[in-house]
Design an enzyme around this catalytic site. Sequence first.
Site, short mmCIF file in Angstrom:
data_model
loop_
_atom_site.label_atom_id
_atom_site.label_comp_id
_atom_site.label_asym_id
_atom_site.label_seq_id
_atom_site.Cartn_x
_atom_site.Cartn_y
_atom_site.Cartn_z
N GLY A 81 -30.24 -27.80 -13.67
CA GLY A 81 -29.55 -28.14 -12.55
C GLY A 81 -29.96 -29.31 -11.83
O GLY A 81 -31.35 -29.55 -11.65
N ASP A 176 -38.20 -22.59 -16.87
CA ASP A 176 -37.67 -22.46 -18.32
C ASP A 176 -38.02 -23.72 -19.23
O ASP A 176 -38.62 -23.71 -20.31
CB ASP A 176 -36.24 -22.07 -18.41
CG ASP A 176 -35.97 -20.47 -18.42
OD1 ASP A 176 -37.15 -19.70 -18.35
OD2 ASP A 176 -34.74 -20.27 -17.99
N THR A 203 -36.81 -27.95 -9.08
CA THR A 203 -35.53 -26.92 -8.87
C THR A 203 -35.27 -26.96 -7.48
O THR A 203 -36.37 -26.58 -6.62
CB THR A 203 -35.79 -25.60 -9.43
OG1 THR A 203 -34.61 -24.75 -9.16
CG2 THR A 203 -37.00 -24.87 -9.30
N ASP A 205 -34.18 -24.47 -6.18
CA ASP A 205 -34.55 -22.91 -5.89
C ASP A 205 -35.62 -22.83 -5.33
O ASP A 205 -36.00 -21.61 -4.81
CB ASP A 205 -34.09 -22.22 -7.24
CG ASP A 205 -32.69 -22.01 -7.79
OD1 ASP A 205 -31.76 -22.59 -7.12
OD2 ASP A 205 -32.48 -21.36 -8.70
N LYS A 242 -15.49 -16.74 18.27
CA LYS A 242 -14.43 -15.62 17.72
C LYS A 242 -14.80 -15.26 16.23
O LYS A 242 -13.78 -14.52 15.72
CB LYS A 242 -12.85 -16.24 17.96
CG LYS A 242 -12.68 -17.71 17.36
CD LYS A 242 -11.28 -17.92 17.61
CE LYS A 242 -10.96 -19.31 17.23
NZ LYS A 242 -9.55 -19.64 17.56
N MET A 250 -27.35 -21.19 -2.42
CA MET A 250 -27.73 -21.11 -3.99
C MET A 250 -29.20 -20.60 -3.92
O MET A 250 -29.83 -20.33 -2.95
CB MET A 250 -27.66 -22.40 -4.38
CG MET A 250 -26.56 -22.53 -5.42
SD MET A 250 -26.76 -24.29 -6.58
CE MET A 250 -25.12 -24.22 -7.17
N TYR A 426 -23.85 -26.74 -4.34
CA TYR A 426 -23.71 -27.94 -5.26
C TYR A 426 -23.59 -29.26 -4.07
O TYR A 426 -23.96 -30.25 -4.33
CB TYR A 426 -22.28 -27.75 -5.91
CG TYR A 426 -22.19 -27.03 -6.83
CD1 TYR A 426 -22.98 -27.15 -8.31
CD2 TYR A 426 -21.47 -25.74 -6.79
CE1 TYR A 426 -22.82 -26.28 -9.40
CE2 TYR A 426 -21.52 -24.77 -7.63
CZ TYR A 426 -22.30 -25.03 -8.80
OH TYR A 426 -22.63 -24.19 -10.04
#
Length: 552
Positions: A81, A176, A203, A205, A242, A250, A426
């Site tokens: 990614g 990985d 990454t 993440d 409201k 992600m 994204y």
Amino acid sequence: MNISPLQKARYEYSPKLPGMLKGGISQICVEVGEPTQSVADQDKIKALFPNTYGKNEITFKQGTNTSAPKKQVVGVILSGGQAPGGHNVICGLYDALKATDAGNVLYGFKNGPSGLLEDDYLIFDDEYIDQYRNTGGFDIIGSGRTKLETEEQFAVAAEVCKKHGITAIVIIGGDDSNTNAAVLAEYFAAHETGVQVIGCPKTIDGDLKNEDIECSFGFDTATKTYSEVIGNIERDANSAKKYWHFVKVMGRSASHVALECALETQPNVCLISEEVAEKKMSLSQIADYIADSVEKRAAKGMNFGVAIIPEGVVEFVPEFSVLISEINELLAGSKADAFNALPTWKEKYEFIEKGLTAESMAVFAILPEGIQQQLFLERDPHGNVQVSLIESEKLFSEMVRSKLAERKAAGTYKGKFSALHHFFGYEGRCAFPSNFDADYCYSLGYNAFMLIQYGYNGYLSKVSNLSKPADEWVAGGMPITKMMNMERRHGEDKPVIRKALVELDGKPFKYFEAHRDEWAVETAFTYPGAIQYFGPAEVCDITTRTLALEKG
Ligand code: FBP
């Protein structure tokens, strides 16, 4: 090419290097540290990596460069990614390579690891690379998710390297991809190809980190981008008074992104997947937890709020992962065709009812119909449910709505509940890198070349002391095998880099835990605003709250 004024201004930005790399190539020498051991399963990892296991950690320092002169032809690959800063890793690598010897060559293999296997490449020059300095995206050469993992692939890679006289490959990727880098490095060493492999930790993440790698690049910019927008939404919520906004962010499995955004914006609710798993929370308990905040705020006249939901949370709910594996089983092989041939949802529902255990059917039955159908529509190439595509922000808001209806009927809740949904992922992966990511990535790339030049193989480019100004950053390298352990993957024990989940006894989570009860009821929102690229260092160069808390 049409470029925006910001892009033009970013071309001019000079990324900061660690002090120890700043004196020029001739002034960078190596300090060899201790031999390393893998984080677990030492005997097994050592047996699998006889040529690259146990190597010494190294640090660069200022002193006379003692590396042997050698023409370097390096290939670089972007894997997985997108993450802001990837272009700068390549720029740093290119600049160090050319500063060492103008005759050195940098190949960029296109569209991820498949570019190496298909011998699809470009050769970088100044004109090309200058268009990408300090910009977001991976479009400089493209990225892809092909895994480099089989002996056949490694043999093809070795052939391609031989054809071009390539001396080293740099793989820019996550856990990985860097695991694969370690396996490729071992293959190249065992087959005496003379080709080195160096990894770079990427990454958004944030789950490629450990005692050596303080953070993966891209996490800083991506979380700042999401936090800016979440802050804007909070301000809108606090103005209109409201809506409840359910924001999914992600992070395929770990909740580092959600936690960092919560620390930046102080929302009313933020789920942390790792805690959901630890407490074995059911979907109903999670919905009750959110509904409690809605009810308490409504009692104070505040029928609005913000809840952050990590992308991977449903996989951490024990009853939900059992349901998913039963669904995967139910649709395995040709059974999927029989299911798809059923003409109506009613008939499909009956098929599902017959196939699931009573426990999983009870979980399935409480899901909104849209989510139920999603579970049977979206499959990955292996035929599994793609959990990351489940609209968990809608799942939880629907469940909260029915909890509130029950509470209204019981007379305990008298508020109004109107929900809006967002998914931020994204939007942040290709943002212009923050100064932190621009500097960090350039340093990682520059440093990767120094590891190549000094002959290291199977190392991850390491830049640490990141919570301090760049001048105090420490550059060096760590054998990738040090970060590995054995894990069960697809029914087999495999050597992999250990993924870092949110630590529930770590300082970032502890800080969040200490404040969340107050944030759940009060309006304690904070508005981080947009990333600033030009201005005072205390505004432009600060990194994440996560890193500051971990290192503070
Ligand atoms: P990497 O681990 O490869 O960096 O990718 C992470 C990620 O951005 C996740 O947050 C997200 O779940 C996934 O990629 C989306 O993948 P894709 O780009 O294939 O849609």
